[in-house]
Enzyme design. Sequence first.
Site, short mmCIF file in Angstrom:
data_model
loop_
_atom_site.label_atom_id
_atom_site.label_comp_id
_atom_site.label_asym_id
_atom_site.label_seq_id
_atom_site.Cartn_x
_atom_site.Cartn_y
_atom_site.Cartn_z
N ASP A 242 72.46 20.51 90.61
CA ASP A 242 71.65 19.31 90.61
C ASP A 242 72.61 18.16 90.92
O ASP A 242 73.81 18.30 90.73
CB ASP A 242 71.01 19.17 89.22
CG ASP A 242 70.58 17.77 88.93
OD1 ASP A 242 69.77 17.25 89.70
OD2 ASP A 242 71.06 17.19 87.94
N ASP B 100 71.21 19.18 84.44
CA ASP B 100 71.35 18.41 83.21
C ASP B 100 70.03 17.83 82.72
O ASP B 100 69.90 17.49 81.56
CB ASP B 100 72.33 17.26 83.42
CG ASP B 100 71.70 16.17 84.27
OD1 ASP B 100 71.24 16.49 85.37
OD2 ASP B 100 71.64 15.02 83.82
N ASP C 99 65.40 19.49 85.66
CA ASP C 99 66.06 20.74 86.07
C ASP C 99 65.62 21.94 85.23
O ASP C 99 65.89 23.08 85.58
CB ASP C 99 67.59 20.61 85.94
CG ASP C 99 68.11 19.45 86.75
OD1 ASP C 99 67.67 19.31 87.90
OD2 ASP C 99 68.95 18.69 86.23
P1 ADP Z 1 68.39 14.58 90.44
O1 ADP Z 1 67.61 15.72 90.97
O2 ADP Z 1 69.44 14.13 91.39
O3 ADP Z 1 68.94 14.83 89.08
P2 ADP Z 1 66.00 13.30 89.49
O4 ADP Z 1 65.10 14.42 89.88
O5 ADP Z 1 66.26 13.10 88.04
O6 ADP Z 1 67.37 13.34 90.30
O7 ADP Z 1 65.38 11.96 90.04
C1 ADP Z 1 64.87 11.88 91.35
C2 ADP Z 1 64.41 10.49 91.66
O8 ADP Z 1 63.32 10.17 90.78
C3 ADP Z 1 65.44 9.43 91.39
O9 ADP Z 1 66.27 9.22 92.51
C4 ADP Z 1 64.59 8.22 91.07
O10 ADP Z 1 64.14 7.62 92.25
C5 ADP Z 1 63.40 8.82 90.36
N1 ADP Z 1 63.57 8.81 88.90
C6 ADP Z 1 63.73 9.85 88.10
N2 ADP Z 1 63.85 9.46 86.81
C7 ADP Z 1 63.78 8.13 86.82
C8 ADP Z 1 63.86 7.13 85.81
N3 ADP Z 1 64.02 7.40 84.53
N4 ADP Z 1 63.73 5.85 86.21
C9 ADP Z 1 63.57 5.53 87.49
N5 ADP Z 1 63.50 6.41 88.47
C10 ADP Z 1 63.60 7.69 88.17
MG MG Z 2 69.97 15.56 87.02
#
Ligand code: ADP
Ligand code: MG
Length: 657
Positions: A333, A527, A531
């Site tokens: 991730d 994390d 995920d």
């Molecule tokens: P990754 O897969 O890289 O861990 P996430 O799936 O957690 O990323 O998040 C994907 C997208 O969703 C972020 O780039 C953001 O645009 C949005 N996002 C997720 N969680 C939040 C949050 N708590 N506040 C604002 N935007 C969020």
């Molecule tokens: Mg993550």
Amino acid sequence: MANGIDGYAVTGASACCDVEGVATYEARGVDRIEFARIAIIAVIASAVWFHLWEPFASFSLLGTVGTLAGGYPIFKGAIKSLAARRMTMDLSMTIAIVAALAIGEAFTALVIVGFVLAAEILEGLTVSRGRTVIGDLMRCLPARANLRRGGIVSEVDVASLHVGDVVVVAPGGLIPVDGSVVAGGSFVDEARITGESMPVEKTAGSLAFAGTINQTGWLEIRTERRGLDTSFGRIIEAVESADRTRAPIERLADRLAAYLVYFAFGAAVFTFLITRNVVATISVIIVAGACGVAAGTPLALLGAVGRAARAGAVVKGGRFLESLAAADVIIFDKTGTVTSGDARVAAIDPVSGVSVETLLAVAATAEVRSEHPIGRAIVAGARQADIAIIEPEAFDYRPGRGIRVRSAASTIVVGSAAYLCEEGVPAGEITRIEADDTAVFVARDGRFLGTICVADTIRSEAAAAIADLRSMGLRTTLLTGDVASVARNVAQALCVDEVFSGLLPDAKRAHVAQLVAAGSVVVMVGDGINDAPALVAANVGIAMGSGTDVARESADIVLLGNDLSHLVELVKIARTTKAVILQNFAATIAVDTVGIGLAAFGLLHPLLAAFIHVASELACLLNSTRMLAPPNRLGEATEKTRVASRPSHTVTSVVER
Ligand code: ADP
Ligand code: MG
């Protein structure tokens, strides 16, 4: 030997329960009676050899009585196995001993008894050494703590502490609870739970962990978790349960051991029918050993789990190491896994008519309960700008998308551009920016307010770890919910084989599930809440220690120190373990086959057969105990492979969903 084929009983160690179910193991000292028994058998064997006292011409009274008395523990085991209708080594050795006595080979019978007893002691010692590694871990969780109540400090049981109690730790002391430092300052050795050898500075507000060692100063810690709820308690629990559940390779080992014994008996019957040579027949039974397989396998896995624990990885079962050894894809991730997760606000871009403060305040209200690195960055940014954060009334987190809250009669939506559109914000209003940093969009009551850019740094060890994993033949993939531009930059910096962006949690899971269904052995490292489904779908799910509770619960392995280079170490441990187990399999099959062949042709005296049996089994057990060695030894090659495998690579595919 004594432990038989169906299972691996704990020899040479006993488990007892301590405070709050934390089991402690005490290695049992080698029994004096066992030594005395062997010594007496040696004396009787010499007497029989020199015919010192033989009242009967037809059979050796001394030899027979000595064998029956000395071999009592073996016979007892044999009767148990018979009652359980189980073929064990005790049983096969009993048959051999009785057969030797029957043909008047009292001396051989005595020597076999002596060998088996000696081997059992040695086996007990090797197994208890494995136990000691775990026992050492257990002892690091102190049972007593110094509780401060008002101005008085008194020593109490850790079990009687409550959340919020303040404990005092003197220099050199073990920290008894997980909690935050409220007073004092010191350096703490956290190697045991993070694998990090440098002491970590602790001042008021820092988190301290149970089982770590306070080095220089005085610390007062407010209890947040104690006993098995602490990070260290979790390690212990995991290592313990790893010991209870059986890996497929252990079941394979049991089956192989059973086959070897049946094969030996078949060969013995065959030998007797063809040669009518009783001594050769008995040698066939004596020479075949299977304990190197039956007891060596769990011992190697146990040692590996203990070694992984000392490298800062909690492995929840030997079977996950088995899968890890066979892995061919490793998926990461992005946010919080390959990036450090302590992101900060890099730019704030409100639409005209909205102030920077308002934008930050609105976003912080939405994020104040968020565990996501983006959320934490925004809240920290607001605090830094001295903005009072208003608590929201209702909170709806959509993993991989963003957050929607209600506050002061309005609805705030913070998240990806796609999520804002889903929530009815006109797409035309959203200012899209092509930035290196992750952009978060903010809207209130359907009106777009502006963009906040959050910068996150790539973990310093990530590129080297990924290069190492690639050089070990693993395909590396980056999966993220973030947009393609950001994902591509990170993927290029890390030199992963491929990257997929714009994935919602279920798409991450589907990606993993599809690979698993296609026959790949998939490792997923993540994390976040987003995920968790993918961690469950993977053959091996690995969570970062800093990750959310959901991720840590869903995962099979937790990297307590968040250090990705430990991942490389973990794969090496897994592969070495598998190699050790397979070596034991191969050696046992080879020795048994050759031994049985030689014995069947009358080329192996029962004495030599007994020696081969015992020596080969011990060699296997000792081979397994190699896994108990300290962790660093496996990591030595890392530096070299790092340099060799770095350059020559570009990302092969960037896919946006
Ligand atoms: P990754 O897969 O890289 O861990 P996430 O799936 O957690 O990323 O998040 C994907 C997208 O969703 C972020 O780039 C953001 O645009 C949005 N996002 C997720 N969680 C939040 C949050 N708590 N506040 C604002 N935007 C969020
Ligand atoms: Mg993550």
